[in-house]
Design a protein around this motif. Structure first.
Motif, PDB file in Angstrom:
ATOM      1  N   ALA A 282      93.929  42.570  65.710  1.00 15.06           N
ATOM      2  CA  ALA A 282      92.571  41.458  66.202  1.00 15.06           C
ATOM      3  C   ALA A 282      92.760  40.414  66.725  1.00 15.06           C
ATOM      4  O   ALA A 282      92.534  39.311  66.404  1.00 15.06           O
ATOM      5  CB  ALA A 282      92.493  40.885  64.431  1.00 15.06           C
TER       6      ALA A 282
ATOM      7  N   CYS B  73      86.298  39.430  69.924  1.00  9.90           N
ATOM      8  CA  CYS B  73      87.467  40.052  69.629  1.00  9.90           C
ATOM      9  C   CYS B  73      87.672  40.378  70.921  1.00  9.90           C
ATOM     10  O   CYS B  73      86.504  40.399  71.992  1.00  9.90           O
ATOM     11  CB  CYS B  73      87.704  41.580  69.295  1.00  9.90           C
TER      12      CYS B  73
ATOM     13  N   ALA C 149      89.385  44.888  63.176  1.00 10.91           N
ATOM     14  CA  ALA C 149      89.417  43.224  62.128  1.00 10.91           C
ATOM     15  C   ALA C 149      88.174  44.280  61.286  1.00 10.91           C
ATOM     16  O   ALA C 149      88.424  43.381  60.283  1.00 10.91           O
ATOM     17  CB  ALA C 149      88.016  42.795  62.859  1.00 10.91           C
TER      18      ALA C 149
END
Ligand code: PEP
Ligand code: MN
Length: 653
Positions: A355, A402, A411
């Motif tokens: 992430a 992202c 994530a």
């Protein structure tokens, strides 16, 4: 003999079963085996199995033909999946067994804090999911380095936490097992100690996962009996590890018993991994042996890696250089699909990737689901995916931006986002294959909803720009393809491809040039303070992108964000492969056709590592009539090879 009790058996019925067995001369032990509650009956008693099976509270009786019972496939047919770590927030949960290939890596011995930290970071970067290292080293020579002891274990724990990896380390005595229990995530029983039964009993009683090495001169049966000791003492989580046996051959350190893998997988439900480092003992031969083990059906590998093997205090000659390990991991990834498996990846800690580079865009005070934990999308602010996200979760929803589709999956998997949204298909350009492939790599991610978004493209530029000043146009290649007719009118414009349409807009905002324009959605223009020079420039106005909403599976459960509503699902997405025989796909489609189940999409994708073999991605509409869909799926599973449910959800119109 194992008596498997029925789910929710009453205290009375259980007692009656106990009395029945005791009266017939058995000594009893009660414990859990996977999901089941069992009574293990041993001794020379005689019993009528049919009579015993009919007692109230008895689900079934497994009378194995083997001396090991708890470890036997006759007792438990399905594969055991062993979970390691995950208790502390800082280390992810790693599963071993089933359709995954899990790789453990690290040095032979922990030599210093710096060495284990450095090695952990390197092996993690290449994709190892568990960190190995010896703090207590049983060495052939009493003068050789014996390990740093408890200090070494602490260093290792710190390295594991820094990289979000559980750790496995060897335990050499029952006393140390107690001291190490709260630090290590998994115990390793070394080859030399495989038949140290007091050690097995103590370690088994601590209930933690155990990696059980095969002794250098142990038969498969002796090895499984050692596993039985562990299981009978209380742990349910045993992973077997083949690490080479002693034969007349002296070229390699030991002889890797490849055939033990399919043999043990047939005899036992426990996962089997392989340690090619100790088996082969020669660095240059370790990777080939490891790949052979995966091809033979191993559930994973444990590999010795050292940043500078020449300086290693133990087993330097067999330790891989980090570059060799990286290469091996790539080869495993390519090989895994050939044997119907996936290389297990777990999310990297937020400072290490995954992430990484994410950014929370809005922190809404009253965001609905799970407080202010955001929903993730890939791309710049103003991307179509962000528009889709706001449609589903509301304009004010917290959003996690992202850098890639993969980072969205990461994530969601590591919980930094409660849901994610990714495109799977465009009505003009077809499927987004990257995301289909990611679903296979992330079996713990499920589709819980979908949204179709109309894509209206605009030409966007600086306040002072107009069609005459423009010389360069930036967009995603899809943006260019979808606006072909419009662009053909301006053949002198130079086209520059960007990662996504909103990134193209952001680049103009930064440069402020009048000669550069972008093709993107209107929202991107607004967010970046730019002007829409032309609206609706797409060739075909019937331009839609289908997004899916993803969340994490926890066990069998999938959480559905409340904003998706509570209407029952009417659509399912499946993936399967079929045997390479005439009519095998037809047989699957026939099952649907006969039950009146409509297929809304069927697409094939090449299986990586298996040229000219394909996976079929199928979307079906779930019929309203009860009792149609589930039997169809059960039948479908019998006709397919690799079958996976990507999700069951409410389709959007
Ligand atoms: C080890 O894994 O560090 C080790 C000593 O292995 P084995 O017990 O298989 O020799
Ligand atoms: Mn070693």
């Amino acid at each position: 003999m194992i008596v498997v009790l029925s789910q929710g058996v009453s205290v009375h019925d259980k007692e009656m079963v106990r009395i029945y067995l005791k009266d017939r001369g058995f000594s009893l032990r009660e414990q859990a085996l996977g999901e089941d509650e069992i009574i293990a009956a041993s001794g020379k008693g005689v019993v009528d199995i049919r009579e015993l099976s009919l007692l109230p509270g008895v689900e079934r009786v497994a009378a194995t033909s083997k001396p090991y019972e708890l470890a036997s496939r006759e007792t438990k047919a399905e594969d055991t999946i062993v979970s390691v770590g995950g208790a502390a927030q800082s280390t992810g949960l790693v599963k071993i067994g089933g359709s995954r290939i899990s790789v453990i890596a690290g040095p032979c011995a922990v030599e210093s804090r710096e060495q284990i930290m450095e090695t952990a970071a390197m092996v993690r970067e290449s994709g190892a999911v568990i960190l190995r290292g010896g703090a207590f080293k049983p060495r052939t020579s009493p003068y050789a380095f014996q390990g740093l002891g408890m200090k070494g274990l602490e260093y290792m724990k710190a390295a594991g936490e820094a990289q979000g990896m559980p750790i496995v380390t060897e335990v050499v005595s029952p006393e140390l097992a107690v001291q190490m229990k709260d630090i290590t995530d998994m115990f390793q029983i070394g080859a030399r100690n495989m038949q140290n039964y007091e050690l097995l009993k103590k370690v088994g009683s601590l209930g933690k996962p155990v990696l059980l090495k095969r002794g250098p001169s142990a038969t498969i049966e002796e090895w499984l009996l050692s596993a039985e000791y562990l299981l009978a003492s209380g742990t349910q989580d045993v992973v077997l590890c083949e690490r080479g046996i002693r034969t007349f051959e002296t070229y390699t350190r030991n002889t890797l018993d490849i055939s033990a893998i399919p043999v043990v997988k047939a005899l036992s439900h426990l996962p089997v991994i392989v340690d090619p480092s100790h088996a082969v003992g020669i660095r240059a031969k370790v990777s080939s042996a490891g790949l052979a083990a995966i091809a033979a059906g191993a559930d994973g590998l444990t590999i010795e890696v050292h940043p500078r093997p020449d300086e290693a205090l133990s087993d330097g000659p067999q330790s891989l250089y980090p570059e060799q390990f990286e290469r091996l991991m790539r080869d495993i990834e390519a090989l895994a699909p050939v044997v119907g498996k996936e290389l297990l990846r777990t999310p990297l800690p937020s400072h290490g990737g995954g992430a990484h580079h994410t950014e929370i865009l809005t922190k809404a005070g009253d965001s609905e689901e799970r407080g202010d934990i955001p929903a993730a999308f890939s791309g710049e602010s103003g991307a179509f995916a962000e528009q889709a996200l706001m449609r589903v979760f509301g304009e004010e929803a917290s959003r996690l931006r992202c850098p890639s589709f993969r980072a969205v999956f990461d994530a969601v998997l590591d919980g930094s986002a409660m849901a994610g949204i990714v495109p799977v298909e465009n009505s003009l350009a077809g499927s987004v294959h990257e995301n289909y492939d990611l679903f296979l790599r992330y079996p713990d991610i499920a589709i819980v909803g979908e949204l179709k978004l109309r894509i209206v493209h605009c030409l966007i530029g600086d306040e002072k720009a107009d069609l005459d000043t423009i010389k360069i146009v930036r967009s995603h290649p899809q943006g260019f393809a979808q606006c072909r007719d419009f662009l053909d009118k301006y053949p002198h414009w130079q086209l520059e491809a960007c990662n996504d349409t909103a990134t193209a807009v952001a680049s103009i905002a930064r440069e402020g040039a009048t000669k550069v324009a972008a093709i993107a959605g209107e929202a991107a223009a607004k967010i970046h303070g730019l002007k829409v020079l032309r609206m609706g420039i797409e060739t075909n106005p019937l331009n839609y992108t289908r997004f899916v909403i993803i969340t994490r599976r926890i066990g069998d459960k999938v959480s559905v964000p409340p904003s998706l509503g509570s209407e029952p699902p009417n659509k399912a997405s499946l993936v399967f492969s079929v045997p390479d025989t005439p009519g095998s796909l037809f047989a699957c489609l026939k099952i649907m056709s006969e039950r009146g189940i409509n297929l809304s999409k069927l697409e094939s994708r090449p299986i990586q590592g298996q040229p000219w073999r394909y996976l079929f991605y199928v979307d079906v509409n779930i019929p309203e009539s009860e009792g149609t869909f589930d039997p169809a799926i059960e039948e479908l599973k019998t006709k397919t090879e690799d079958f996976r449910f990507l999700g069951v959800y409410r389709g959007s119109l």
